[in-house]
Write a protein that holds these residues in place. Structure first.
Motif, short mmCIF file in Angstrom:
data_model
loop_
_atom_site.label_atom_id
_atom_site.label_comp_id
_atom_site.label_asym_id
_atom_site.label_seq_id
_atom_site.Cartn_x
_atom_site.Cartn_y
_atom_site.Cartn_z
N SER A 296 -5.43 -2.76 -9.35
CA SER A 296 -5.51 -1.30 -9.40
C SER A 296 -6.73 -0.79 -8.67
O SER A 296 -7.81 -1.33 -8.78
CB SER A 296 -5.54 -0.81 -10.85
N ARG A 297 -6.51 0.27 -7.92
CA ARG A 297 -7.59 0.91 -7.18
C ARG A 297 -7.84 2.31 -7.72
O ARG A 297 -8.66 3.03 -7.21
CB ARG A 297 -7.25 0.97 -5.71
N ALA A 298 -7.05 2.74 -8.69
CA ALA A 298 -7.18 4.10 -9.24
C ALA A 298 -8.19 4.14 -10.36
O ALA A 298 -8.53 3.17 -10.94
CB ALA A 298 -5.83 4.58 -9.74
N GLU B 200 0.85 -1.19 0.00
CA GLU B 200 0.00 0.00 0.00
C GLU B 200 0.88 1.24 0.00
O GLU B 200 1.69 1.44 0.89
CB GLU B 200 -0.91 0.03 1.22
N ALA C 44 -0.12 3.63 -9.52
CA ALA C 44 -1.53 3.23 -9.55
C ALA C 44 -1.73 1.77 -9.18
O ALA C 44 -2.82 1.38 -8.76
CB ALA C 44 -2.12 3.51 -10.94
N THR D 230 -6.31 5.65 -15.66
CA THR D 230 -5.39 4.58 -15.32
C THR D 230 -5.72 3.29 -16.07
O THR D 230 -6.87 2.91 -16.18
CB THR D 230 -5.48 4.28 -13.81
N GLY E 64 -4.66 4.55 -4.87
CA GLY E 64 -5.79 5.09 -5.60
C GLY E 64 -5.52 6.49 -6.12
O GLY E 64 -4.44 7.04 -5.91
N PRO E 65 -6.50 7.09 -6.77
CA PRO E 65 -6.32 8.40 -7.38
C PRO E 65 -6.04 9.52 -6.38
O PRO E 65 -5.55 10.57 -6.75
CB PRO E 65 -7.63 8.63 -8.13
N GLU E 66 -6.32 9.28 -5.10
CA GLU E 66 -6.10 10.31 -4.08
C GLU E 66 -4.65 10.36 -3.59
O GLU E 66 -4.29 11.24 -2.80
CB GLU E 66 -7.03 10.08 -2.88
#
Length: 129
Positions: A127-129, A66, A91, A121, A95-97
């Motif tokens: 992937s979480r983005a 992470e 990514a 992405t 995530g995107p944040e």
């Protein structure tokens, strides 16, 4: 020491005999632990390693998956952003944040999110983005 300071310190270890462009990166894993990396060039271009990739690899080698924050620093008039490949690697683990801090050895810096750097992405099951 800030994450950007960590990146500044490891930048001194960069192996950049071909370009002379030394880059340092530091990432904070989900545990809060900091991992550092620098660019390593190779005469068999493009077989080098980006600083961001090296730092992420150190995090993964330590057992973390992470990514909580990243900082990258290089010498230049303006902060240099991570390349596309490094953005995609970020990514994979965030995530995107994700906060991405970019700085120069001259003292300027800026921060953006990964979502701003890589709005569409390429995804995988991780992937979480």
């Amino acid at each position: 020491m800030t994450l950007l300071d960590e990146a500044r310190a490891v930048r001194e270890n960069a192996h950049a005999p071909y370009s002379g462009f030394r880059v340092g990166a530091a990432v904070r894993g989900g545990s809060g632990r900091v991992y550092r990396g620098c660019n390593v060039e190779n005469a068999a271009y493009p077989e080098g390693v980006c600083a961001e990739t090296a730092a992420i690899a150190a995090m993964v080698a330590a057992g973390e998956t992470e990514l909580a924050e990243i900082a990258v620093i290089a010498d230049g008039a303006a902060p240099v952003s991570p390349c596309g490949g490094c953005r995609q690697r970020m990514a994979e683990f965030a995530g995107p944040e994700l906060r991405v801090v970019m700085g120069t050895t001259r003292g300027s810096s800026t921060a953006v999110t990964l979502g701003e750097l890589l709005p569409m992405t390429f995804g995988s099951h991780r992937s979480r983005a």
